[in-house]
Design an enzyme around this catalytic site. Structure first.
Site, PDB file in Angstrom:
ATOM      1  N   TYR A  61      47.986  67.099   8.261  1.00 55.99           N
ATOM      2  CA  TYR A  61      47.216  66.384   7.250  1.00 55.99           C
ATOM      3  C   TYR A  61      48.049  65.584   6.261  1.00 55.99           C
ATOM      4  O   TYR A  61      47.492  64.876   5.429  1.00 55.99           O
ATOM      5  CB  TYR A  61      46.323  67.372   6.488  1.00 55.99           C
ATOM      6  CG  TYR A  61      45.398  68.131   7.404  1.00 55.99           C
ATOM      7  CD1 TYR A  61      44.371  67.479   8.077  1.00 55.99           C
ATOM      8  CD2 TYR A  61      45.564  69.496   7.621  1.00 55.99           C
ATOM      9  CE1 TYR A  61      43.532  68.165   8.934  1.00 55.99           C
ATOM     10  CE2 TYR A  61      44.723  70.195   8.470  1.00 55.99           C
ATOM     11  CZ  TYR A  61      43.709  69.523   9.128  1.00 55.99           C
ATOM     12  OH  TYR A  61      42.881  70.207   9.975  1.00 55.99           O
TER      13      TYR A  61
ATOM     14  N   HIS B  51      39.199  60.726   9.659  1.00 55.15           N
ATOM     15  CA  HIS B  51      39.929  61.989   9.836  1.00 55.15           C
ATOM     16  C   HIS B  51      41.408  61.705   9.657  1.00 55.15           C
ATOM     17  O   HIS B  51      41.929  60.728  10.212  1.00 55.15           O
ATOM     18  CB  HIS B  51      39.676  62.587  11.218  1.00 55.15           C
ATOM     19  CG  HIS B  51      38.242  62.937  11.431  1.00 55.15           C
ATOM     20  ND1 HIS B  51      37.671  64.055  10.892  1.00 55.15           N
ATOM     21  CD2 HIS B  51      37.260  62.287  12.098  1.00 55.15           C
ATOM     22  CE1 HIS B  51      36.394  64.089  11.219  1.00 55.15           C
ATOM     23  NE2 HIS B  51      36.118  63.023  11.947  1.00 55.15           N
TER      24      HIS B  51
END
EC number: 4.2.1.10
Length: 151
Positions: free
Chosen positions: A26, A101
């Site tokens: 991430y 995302h």
């Protein structure tokens, strides 16, 4: 655009942990950093950016139902693969949206490959980290300006 257009940025569960949670997937940006950059860009473009992050599905649904935004940027996070209710909320308000995302969900576990949102999204951006949000915002602003020019 006549008046200020609004975009709603929706971030789902666990995204409040960005910067600490699995940075290999991430990245190192915090959600606050990402949102600040997006707000700066939207302000300079004459657009209002509203933001909600919640780990509670019903809070995201309520925000979508209540919004007066003309466009939604959503990272449903884990709800991507599980939430028909969140999908129905977006479809119920008939507001175009882009799904974002941070990680490439298609290069991860098989259960992450399915999205309840992608088939209805204007576009899907995945795997580009925090920059994916920038691309989504630029696209949303461009679409809103084009729509405004038509009227």
């Amino acid at each position: 655009m006549g008046g200020k257009a609004k975009i709603l940025l929706v971030n789902g569960p666990n995204l409040n942990l960005l910067g600490r949670r699995e940075p290999g997937h991430y990245g190192h940006h915090t959600l606050d950093q990402i949102v600040k950059e997006l707000q700066d860009e939207s302000t300079s473009s004459g657009v209002v950016l509203e933001h909600i992050q919640s780990n509670a599905e019903h809070e995201l649904i309520d925000a979508i139902h209540a919004t007066e935004a003309e466009f939604i940027i959503i990272n449903p996070a884990a709800f991507t693969h599980t939430s028909v209710a969140l999908r129905d909320a977006i479809l119920g308000v008939s507001i175009p949206f882009i799904e974002v995302h941070l990680s490439n969900v298609h290069a991860r576990e098989p259960f992450r490959h399915h999205s309840y949102f992608s088939d209805k999204a204007v576009g899907v951006i995945c795997g580009l980290g925090a920059q994916g949000y920038q691309f989504a915002l630029q696209s949303a602003i461009s679409r809103l300006k084009a729509k405004s020019a038509e009227h």
